[in-house]
Design an enzyme around this catalytic site. Structure first.
Site, PDB file in Angstrom:
ATOM      1  N   TYR A 268      -4.035  -1.233   9.435  1.00 44.56           N
ATOM      2  CA  TYR A 268      -3.821  -1.631   8.040  1.00 44.56           C
ATOM      3  C   TYR A 268      -2.446  -1.215   7.551  1.00 44.56           C
ATOM      4  CZ  TYR A 268      -4.287  -1.669   2.947  1.00 44.56           C
ATOM      5  OH  TYR A 268      -4.085  -1.889   1.599  1.00 44.56           O
TER       6      TYR A 268
ATOM      7  N   SER B 151       0.831  -1.206   0.000  1.00 47.00           N
ATOM      8  CA  SER B 151       0.000   0.000   0.000  1.00 47.00           C
ATOM      9  C   SER B 151       0.864   1.255   0.000  1.00 47.00           C
ATOM     10  CB  SER B 151      -0.908   0.005   1.238  1.00 47.00           C
ATOM     11  OG  SER B 151      -1.520   1.271   1.421  1.00 47.00           O
TER      12      SER B 151
ATOM     13  N   LYS C 283       0.908  -3.463   6.533  1.00 47.76           N
ATOM     14  CA  LYS C 283       1.513  -3.399   5.205  1.00 47.76           C
ATOM     15  C   LYS C 283       2.973  -2.972   5.283  1.00 47.76           C
ATOM     16  CE  LYS C 283      -1.845  -4.617   2.382  1.00 47.76           C
ATOM     17  NZ  LYS C 283      -1.739  -5.804   1.500  1.00 47.76           N
TER      18      LYS C 283
END
Length: 270
Positions: free
Chosen positions: A187, A152, A191
């Protein structure tokens, strides 16, 4: 057995994963694409949909059940690929999810959301990779075996420090903070962890000739964040753009950047 390159992509019945399957089906290269999904019914439906859209594709698409949160599922998928093909040329670790919004809605506690985020985005991906590496090492592809991780743009420490994204802007003073200002901590942390995991696999597999990448596809209009319309308003890109980028990496067009986190136009800073 098949002479096609064997490619397995997790989380491929929807979002970027599905669009990547579509992109590969439009390539002149013939692949046997194993479309992975947690729910076999959804995976089978996705296969039928892509077969109907590209009936003349040189590639073959087949469903495979794999849930990267479930070791038994991963092992069964390995046994299936091992017995049917005996090797794997490309593994695309695409399956991932955002759980931060579920904290604000009360559907998950903070501990549940953070644990689940790491389990799906990092731990599950690690176990999936570790399990399937023996099949990658049996690849005889002229293109070389490939191991791809979908990361990401929010995972870069360098740009976070510079405040380049809206989620990096300071929250107003006081407590409690608005949910939007709490951000996507679980999140993006997971990542960022995946990026280091990718570097570990670069080290581990360097002498084996496996080309390892982390792909940062950009903000795409998918269901990842739970609100595609909001992502679109924020400038999200059509997921086909990200999918074509993944295909380019599979087909060797970014081999000069092996071992790095790559964007379509540059290398993402750590």
């Amino acid at each position: 057995m098949t002479s096609n390159q064997i490619l397995l992509i997790t989380g491929a019945n929807t979002g970027l994963g599905y669009e990547t399957v579509r992109s590969l089906c439009q390539s002149s290269t013939a692949y046997t694409i194993l479309l992975g999904g947690r729910d076999m019914t959804k995976a089978e439906a996705a296969v039928k949909q892509v077969q109907a859209e590209f009936p003349n594709s040189p590639s073959t698409v087949k469903p495979i059940q794999v849930d990267i949160e479930d070791d038994t599922s991963i092992n069964k998928a390995f046994e299936k690929v091992s017995s049917e093909y005996g090797y794997l040329d490309v593994l695309i670790n695409n399956a991932g999810a955002q759980f931060d919004p579920l904290i604000a809605s009360g559907k998950l506690t903070m501990r549940e959301a953070w644990n689940k985020s790491w389990d799906v985005n990092t731990t599950g991906t690690q176990i999936m990779t570790y399990t399937f590496v023996p099949l990658l090492l049996k690849s005889s592809s002229n293109n070389g075996p490939r191991l791809l991780f979908i990361t990401s743009g929010t995972s870069t420490l360098t740009e976070a420090e510079k405040g380049m994204l809206w989620i990096d802007q300071p929250a107003p003073k006081g407590w409690p903070k608005e949910p939007m200002r709490i951000g996507l901590g679980s999140y993006r942390s997971a990542k960022t962890g995946m990026n280091m995991m990718m570097r570990e696999w670069v080290r581990i597999l360097k002498e084996d000739g496996v080309k390892v990448f982390a792909i940062s596809p950009g903000m795409l209009v998918t269901g990842l964040g739970g609100n595609p319309e909001l992502i679109k308003k924020m400038g999200g890109l059509d997921p086909t753009i990200g999918a074509n980028f993944v295909k380019d990496v599979v087909e060797g067009k970014r081999d000069q950047d092996v071992g790095k986190v790559i964007r379509r136009d540059n290398v993402q800073p750590w």
